[in-house]
Structure formats: C-alpha cells, structure tokens
Design a protein around this motif. Structure first.
Motif, PDB file in Angstrom:
ATOM      1  N   MET A   1     -26.353   6.256 -10.216  1.00 32.80           N
ATOM      2  CA  MET A   1     -26.944   6.656 -11.484  1.00 32.80           C
ATOM      3  C   MET A   1     -28.500   6.873 -11.336  1.00 32.80           C
ATOM      4  SD  MET A   1     -24.962   5.456 -13.521  1.00 32.80           S
ATOM      5  CE  MET A   1     -25.100   4.815 -14.982  1.00 32.80           C
ATOM      6  N   ALA A   2     -29.320   5.840 -10.149  1.00 38.18           N
ATOM      7  CA  ALA A   2     -30.592   5.941 -10.155  1.00 38.18           C
ATOM      8  C   ALA A   2     -31.443   7.663 -10.250  1.00 38.18           C
ATOM      9  CB  ALA A   2     -31.272   5.259  -9.244  1.00 38.18           C
TER      10      ALA A   2
ATOM     11  N   GLN B   1     -23.145   3.228  -6.715  1.00 37.08           N
ATOM     12  CA  GLN B   1     -22.781   3.636  -8.043  1.00 37.08           C
ATOM     13  C   GLN B   1     -24.441   3.268  -8.457  1.00 37.08           C
ATOM     14  OE1 GLN B   1     -20.680   0.710 -10.452  1.00 37.08           O
ATOM     15  NE2 GLN B   1     -21.058   2.234 -11.986  1.00 37.08           N
ATOM     16  N   ASP B   2     -25.059   2.690  -8.009  1.00 37.74           N
ATOM     17  CA  ASP B   2     -26.345   2.188  -8.917  1.00 37.74           C
ATOM     18  C   ASP B   2     -27.478   3.515  -8.041  1.00 37.74           C
ATOM     19  OD1 ASP B   2     -25.587  -0.034  -9.628  1.00 37.74           O
ATOM     20  OD2 ASP B   2     -26.425  -1.147  -8.377  1.00 37.74           O
ATOM     21  N   ILE B   3     -26.898   3.822  -6.782  1.00 32.58           N
ATOM     22  CA  ILE B   3     -27.572   4.413  -6.517  1.00 32.58           C
ATOM     23  C   ILE B   3     -27.906   6.095  -7.226  1.00 32.58           C
ATOM     24  CG2 ILE B   3     -27.792   6.231  -4.416  1.00 32.58           C
ATOM     25  CD1 ILE B   3     -27.246   3.743  -2.474  1.00 32.58           C
TER      26      ILE B   3
ATOM     27  N   LYS C   1     -19.654  -4.786  -2.625  1.00 34.62           N
ATOM     28  CA  LYS C   1     -20.796  -4.950  -2.566  1.00 34.62           C
ATOM     29  C   LYS C   1     -21.179  -3.503  -2.837  1.00 34.62           C
ATOM     30  CE  LYS C   1     -21.894  -9.745  -2.268  1.00 34.62           C
ATOM     31  NZ  LYS C   1     -22.457 -10.776  -1.270  1.00 34.62           N
TER      32      LYS C   1
ATOM     33  N   LYS D   1     -20.779  -0.839  -5.662  1.00 39.71           N
ATOM     34  CA  LYS D   1     -21.604  -1.472  -6.409  1.00 39.71           C
ATOM     35  C   LYS D   1     -23.178  -0.772  -6.468  1.00 39.71           C
ATOM     36  CE  LYS D   1     -24.227  -4.788  -8.933  1.00 39.71           C
ATOM     37  NZ  LYS D   1     -24.063  -4.631 -10.346  1.00 39.71           N
ATOM     38  N   THR D   2     -23.323  -1.192  -5.199  1.00 33.63           N
ATOM     39  CA  THR D   2     -24.915  -0.157  -4.100  1.00 33.63           C
ATOM     40  C   THR D   2     -24.672   1.323  -4.348  1.00 33.63           C
ATOM     41  OG1 THR D   2     -24.132  -2.058  -2.647  1.00 33.63           O
ATOM     42  CG2 THR D   2     -26.318  -0.054  -2.251  1.00 33.63           C
TER      43      THR D   2
ATOM     44  N   GLN E   1     -21.651   4.545 -17.445  1.00 35.82           N
ATOM     45  CA  GLN E   1     -22.152   3.457 -17.148  1.00 35.82           C
ATOM     46  C   GLN E   1     -21.437   2.229 -17.933  1.00 35.82           C
ATOM     47  OE1 GLN E   1     -26.877   2.605 -17.956  1.00 35.82           O
ATOM     48  NE2 GLN E   1     -27.169   1.304 -16.474  1.00 35.82           N
TER      49      GLN E   1
ATOM     50  N   ARG F   1     -18.762  -0.961 -15.922  1.00 38.93           N
ATOM     51  CA  ARG F   1     -19.329  -1.841 -15.823  1.00 38.93           C
ATOM     52  C   ARG F   1     -18.424  -2.848 -17.135  1.00 38.93           C
ATOM     53  NH1 ARG F   1     -25.396  -1.893 -17.636  1.00 38.93           N
ATOM     54  NH2 ARG F   1     -26.422  -2.104 -15.552  1.00 38.93           N
TER      55      ARG F   1
ATOM     56  N   GLN G   1     -30.752   9.414 -13.240  1.00 36.80           N
ATOM     57  CA  GLN G   1     -31.581   8.898 -13.966  1.00 36.80           C
ATOM     58  C   GLN G   1     -32.691   9.866 -13.227  1.00 36.80           C
ATOM     59  OE1 GLN G   1     -31.723   4.814 -14.655  1.00 36.80           O
ATOM     60  NE2 GLN G   1     -30.468   4.892 -15.643  1.00 36.80           N
TER      61      GLN G   1
END
Length: 104
Positions: free
Chosen positions: A14-15, A10-12, A4, A7-8, A61, A65, A18
């Motif tokens: 990616m954001a 990684q999401d940060i 988790k 993943k968090t 990405q 995944r 972007q």
C-alpha cells in the motif's frame, strides 16, 4: 505470526502504491509547462487515471480490512466457545513445529 507478516507485506504494498501515485502527481504538475492540446489531453488522462487508482486503492484497502476483521472475529469466537479444543490444536501444532525444528 503469519498474519503479522501478511499485514506487513500488505502495508508495504500500500505504501509503495501510494508513493507511485504521489510521484505521478508530481510528474503531472511538472508537465504543466508543456504546451499544446496533446499535452493537455495527456495530463487530463493521467489525472483521471490517478483518480480511479486512488478510488480502487481505497476500496481494496477497505475490503481487505473488513475481511481481516471478519477472520479475526470468527477466530476469537471459535476460541472462546471451544477453549479446550483450541488448546489441543495449539499444542498439536507446537509439537509438530518442534519435531520439524529438531530434524534439521
């Protein structure tokens, strides 16, 4: 739990990437008022770089995944085929964490 937080993170990441791409695109649009061949060349190079960055980001990405899904599937398969061993491993890890937590 570790997955988790990974993943968090990684999401940060990616954001943030972007957002960087979007900001660069805005900068590119704002420099459209500049004149000259050099400015046009620079805008074209930036635009090409942004396209490559977006493609690379999408490929990365997708790859992450797929690997995450493969790891999840392998773990689920192992736990379903070896439930008692999985319970033993989980109990052992919990015991070790408990020992480490009480020593502090």
């Amino acid at each position: 739990m570790a997955s988790k937080s990974a993943k968090t993170a990684q999401d940060i990441l990616m954001a943030d990437f972007q957002a960087l791409v979007r900001d660069t695109e805005k900068l590119l649009e704002h420099t459209a008022t500049l004149a000259g061949d050099q400015a046009d060349d620079l805008r074209e190079q930036i635009h090409d770089s942004l396209l490559r960055a977006r493609e690379t980001l999408q490929l990365t990405q997708d790859s992450v995944r797929e690997r995450g899904q493969a790891a999840l599937t392998a773990t689920e398969d192992y736990v379903q085929s070896n439930p008692w061993q999985s319970i033993g491993i989980a109990a052992g890890v919990g015991f070790l964490i408990g020992l480490l937590a009480t020593r502090r």
